[in-house]
Structure formats: C-alpha cells, structure tokens
Design an enzyme around this catalytic site. Sequence first.
Site, PDB file in Angstrom:
ATOM      1  N   HIS A  83       0.819  -1.222   0.000  1.00 20.63           N
ATOM      2  CA  HIS A  83       0.000   0.000   0.000  1.00 20.63           C
ATOM      3  C   HIS A  83       0.851   1.270   0.000  1.00 20.63           C
ATOM      4  O   HIS A  83       0.363   2.324  -0.400  1.00 20.63           O
ATOM      5  CB  HIS A  83      -1.029  -0.021   1.142  1.00 20.63           C
ATOM      6  N   GLN A 231       0.525   5.593  11.336  1.00 21.42           N
ATOM      7  CA  GLN A 231       0.695   6.141   9.992  1.00 21.42           C
ATOM      8  C   GLN A 231       2.123   6.637   9.786  1.00 21.42           C
ATOM      9  O   GLN A 231       2.666   7.337  10.634  1.00 21.42           O
ATOM     10  CB  GLN A 231      -0.303   7.279   9.754  1.00 21.42           C
ATOM     11  N   GLY A 232       2.688   6.282   8.670  1.00 22.34           N
ATOM     12  CA  GLY A 232       4.067   6.674   8.381  1.00 22.34           C
ATOM     13  C   GLY A 232       5.065   5.574   8.691  1.00 22.34           C
ATOM     14  O   GLY A 232       6.179   5.593   8.186  1.00 22.34           O
ATOM     15  N   SER A 234       4.275   2.434   8.046  1.00 20.67           N
ATOM     16  CA  SER A 234       3.948   1.348   7.126  1.00 20.67           C
ATOM     17  C   SER A 234       5.153   0.902   6.326  1.00 20.67           C
ATOM     18  O   SER A 234       5.991   1.713   5.934  1.00 20.67           O
ATOM     19  CB  SER A 234       2.860   1.785   6.148  1.00 20.67           C
TER      20      SER A 234
END
Length: 277
Positions: A83, A231-232, A234
């Site tokens: 993603h 978040q970040g 990933s």
Amino acid sequence: MRRPITRALTGALALASAAALAPLASPAPAAADSVIIGGAPVRSADTPWVVALSSRDRFGGIRAGQFCGGVVVAPTKVLTAAHCLGREVLGTAVSEVRDLRVIAGREDLRAPGGQEVPVQHVLIAPAYDPRTSSSDLAVLTLASALPVGHVIKTAARGDAANTPGTAAAVYGWGDTTGAGTYASALRAAPVQVQPDTVCARAYPGTALGGRYTPATMLCAGDAKGGHDACQGDSGGPLVAQGRLIGIVSWGSGCGRADSPGVYTRVSEVLPTVADKL
Ligand code: ARG
C-alpha cells in the site's frame, strides 16, 4: 491546526487501506494519528536492516522525503508494504515517481550519513488486495547492493518467532505524539505477538473497519495499549528473535489497548514472491 503539507498524514481514517504520509498534491487532513507509539530511539548501526522509503518530489525534502519504512532482506532487495506504493499514498502511479529511493544506515532523517540507493524495480505481491489489505507486501530491487551486514533473516513457516506471546519490536520514523510531531530519528516500540483469536476479535470486519485474516496477517500490541506503529511506519519491520516476522500494514487508531497493530505475515506472504528474490 494545519501542519506543513509535507508532514501531513492522509487522515484520521486509519482503516485497512489508510495511507501513510500524504503526498504534496493532497489536501491537508484535519487530524493525524501518531507514529511509533511508546517507542524509544534506536541506533541505525544496531538495526541496519531498517530503511526509509523516500521521494523528495512527492513528499518534500525536510525529512529527506521519507514516507514509509522498509527492511533489507538481501543486498539488493527491500521489503515494504504494497500500500506504500499505491496512488493513495503517492498521489500518482509509482512508475511516475522518478526519485524513489531507499535510505539505509541513517537514523536521523535531517542529517547526512548512510546511503541513498535508487529503486530499480518494484514488485507488488500478486495476491495483494488493496480492498482488504491482504498480502500487503512489495519487493523493491535496488540499483546497487547494500553491504551484507544490512540484511536481516526472515521468518519461515513454523518459525517460533511467530508464536503468540513472543516479544517483538516495531521500527519507524514519524509522529510520536499524535499531534504531527514527527520524529526525525528512528524509533522502536516493544510489542507482543497476539493470538489470532485476539486479532480476529479486534477486527471482525464490520462496516467500520478491516477484517483480520490470519493466513496473510499477524497482529501485535500490548494488553495495556500504548505501544504500536502508526501512519508513516507502514512498510517497516516487526522483528522477533532476530528475525523479520511482519511488515507494518494497518490498524484502528494507534496504541489502543483493544486494537493491536496489523502486520503482513512474512512467513506466509514472502514465499508467494520468493521466486522474485
Ligand atoms: N497504514 C499505516 C501507514 O501507512 C500504518 C498503520 C499502522 N497502524 C497501527 N495502529 N499499527 O503508515
């Protein structure tokens, strides 16, 4: 409060397909989740397999263009989350990102040091499903080889490191407070591998959130909450007993006691791309 757009996150909806740092072209979100919750700084020399994915064109230069994490599994191969390379994160097709690089051997994104290696080829796991986040794995081939010392072993099927209760650590760069305070230095948080029953109970797959699928996912957290990726982070590594067991994929919020972090299960998903390694 609006944060500089280069530092912005894609939004408060930390659902299965939620993106990492927002590209320059996206509108600034209203709220942010935080990244590497409850962590502490680590030295890149001790964890040379952790790398940052970077595009200054897409994310600006303040933090060297970092937008996701990655992990070195062979001198020219880096694993990350599929993603991370999608439109939602990059704001464009990955083939349009001309300055996609891996930053290795640098713990502080605002300092020089380590090396920046261009990405030559991107392979998304054939079974990756952006709708469910199943098989959220990509293999990057580097334009030049990193020293073998950067490579971490990956967990195979049946590896004891995957066993629920095992102590693990997750690594990444980013917001440590939930208020847009991005760390420029690499951090790690301690978590434990959770039983599939716990993961499935946390993520039954309702209208509100994703579904935990044990065949391609693993979850980790702690009973009290407070230690997690976000978040970040990933694409970054979850490591137990010195082996890579997971890739940061998704979660509901960050660091919540009832919502462990969800990771790509390396022992099951890596073999599906093994012939590409
Ligand atoms: N999807 C996020 C990213 O792109 C990672 C979210 C991980 N969340 C968590 N609670 N562990 O950076």
